[in-house]
Design an enzyme around this catalytic site. Structure first.
Site, PDB file in Angstrom:
ATOM      1  N   GLY A 217       0.798  -1.218   0.000  1.00  0.00           N
ATOM      2  CA  GLY A 217       0.000   0.000   0.000  1.00  0.00           C
ATOM      3  C   GLY A 217       0.832   1.270   0.000  1.00  0.00           C
ATOM      4  O   GLY A 217       2.057   1.266   0.162  1.00  0.00           O
ATOM      5  N   HIS A 218       0.132   2.381  -0.164  1.00  0.00           N
ATOM      6  CA  HIS A 218       0.757   3.690  -0.303  1.00  0.00           C
ATOM      7  C   HIS A 218       1.603   4.083   0.902  1.00  0.00           C
ATOM      8  O   HIS A 218       1.249   3.805   2.050  1.00  0.00           O
ATOM      9  CB  HIS A 218      -0.313   4.765  -0.543  1.00  0.00           C
ATOM     10  N   ASP A 219       2.736   4.695   0.629  1.00  0.00           N
ATOM     11  CA  ASP A 219       3.612   5.285   1.653  1.00  0.00           C
ATOM     12  C   ASP A 219       4.249   4.245   2.568  1.00  0.00           C
ATOM     13  O   ASP A 219       4.831   4.606   3.604  1.00  0.00           O
ATOM     14  CB  ASP A 219       2.860   6.318   2.492  1.00  0.00           C
ATOM     15  N   THR A 220       4.145   2.977   2.220  1.00  0.00           N
ATOM     16  CA  THR A 220       4.817   1.941   3.002  1.00  0.00           C
ATOM     17  C   THR A 220       6.303   1.924   2.656  1.00  0.00           C
ATOM     18  O   THR A 220       6.691   2.160   1.512  1.00  0.00           O
ATOM     19  CB  THR A 220       4.157   0.573   2.749  1.00  0.00           C
ATOM     20  N   CYS A 237       1.226   2.985   4.779  1.00  0.00           N
ATOM     21  CA  CYS A 237       1.916   3.633   5.906  1.00  0.00           C
ATOM     22  C   CYS A 237       2.507   2.633   6.894  1.00  0.00           C
ATOM     23  O   CYS A 237       2.579   2.904   8.100  1.00  0.00           O
ATOM     24  CB  CYS A 237       0.983   4.601   6.623  1.00  0.00           C
TER      25      CYS A 237
END
Length: 309
Positions: A217-220, A237
């Protein structure tokens, strides 16, 4: 996400047509989600529960839906809908750009890198030296790959974040203006999906190896020298520190940290931070020896019930 050049508070307020608190020339250098903000950034908040967190964050400009006392050294953008106006800023500074071919003319591709047929390389992508990008890979706009990276067929780098606000008329999407950054010596298997950051970066650390059919997922952030097996789902995250091993079909919730040296056995359901150099198993997950003892005890329950009867 940093802007190409510094803007004034007055200029930003004009873009989203809102009131503001602060000097006209207060400097605005970028926009970010709260977990990655730095001074000069805009952060948005639209729920009283999180006002203090946003106002006390490193961000120096707060896009907020209530006129509150402005902390010293900061500025406010007063909006009736911060979510909507954050999207306006993303559209303004990172507008969608269509492609006219499989490989954008603005892409930078390093010496010795091989791009196989039908791979799509987006606008302003940077790919290092001696990489192998196999057929039917998609690398979205602004993504960055280091040297000696291998991406297998069917993988998508830079899909949009799965991030929605529920409204009366349906779900409203938060636009994605961030990137995926893949560091040197990474190998990513077939049919992986690695979402771009909302405003920051989703990162795959140097030397890490990813099997097939993984969702990140995003920003991981995946650390260095991590090993990820097939069918893993990692929410947005998440921080996965260095030297972590994650076996098949593990699910990891958002906003947690997988500590250095952690091993997650197959089908773990991970709901909180882990301890360094510890092996976990089960759903709900726990330290593997403890979970095995619990499982052994449960197997004895029918015999215990018989004795009670």
């Amino acid at each position: 996400m940093k802007f190409p050049h510094e803007h004034s508070l007055k200029e930003i307020a004009a873009i989203i047509d809102c009131d503001y608190v602060g000097d006209n020339d207060f400097p605005v250098q970028g926009m970010n989600e709260i977990h990655v903000v730095t001074p000069g950034d805009i952060v948005f908040v639209d729920h009283p529960k999180y006002y203090d967190k946003a106002l006390e964050s490193a961000a120096t400009i707060v896009l907020i839906n209530k006129e509150v006392e402005c902390p010293e050294g900061k500025a406010l953008l007063i909006s009736d809908d911060p979510f909507r106006d954050f999207n306006k800023l993303t559209r303004h500074f990172k507008p969608f750009q269509s492609l006219n071919g499989l490989i954008s003319e603005s892409a930078e591709i390093g010496e010795g890198t091989i791009i196989q047929p039908n791979a799509v390389i987006g606008n302003h992508v940077k790919i290092g030296k001696n990489c192998l990008i196999k057929s039917n890979v998609t690398i979205g706009d602004n993504c960055v790959l280091g040297d000696n990276v291998i991406i297998h067929s069917g993988t998508v780098l830079g899909g949009d974040a799965f991030y929605y606000k529920k409204r009366a008329e349906g779900y409203d999407k938060l636009l994605s203006g961030g990137r995926v950054v893949v560091e040197n010596n990474v190998e990513i298997g077939t049919n992986n999906s690695i979402d771009r950051g909302v405003t920051g970066d989703t990162i795959i650390g140097e030397g890490s190896k990813l099997d097939n059919l993984i969702q990140i997922g995003h920003d991981t952030v995946i650390g260095k020298n991590c090993l990820l097996a097939s069918q893993i789902g990692i929410a947005g995250c998440v921080v996965v520190e260095d030297d972590v091993t994650i076996w098949g079909q593990v699910g990891i919730r958002s906003d947690i940290t997988i500590a250095k040296g952690t091993v997650l056995m197959a089908q773990c359901g991970v709901s909180k931070d882990t301890e360094p150099n510890t092996t976990y198993w089960g759903t709900p997950f726990g330290e593997v020896r403890t979970k095995l003892r619990e499982y052994a005890a449960i197997k004895k329950l029918p015999e215990i019930v018989k004795k009670i009867k």
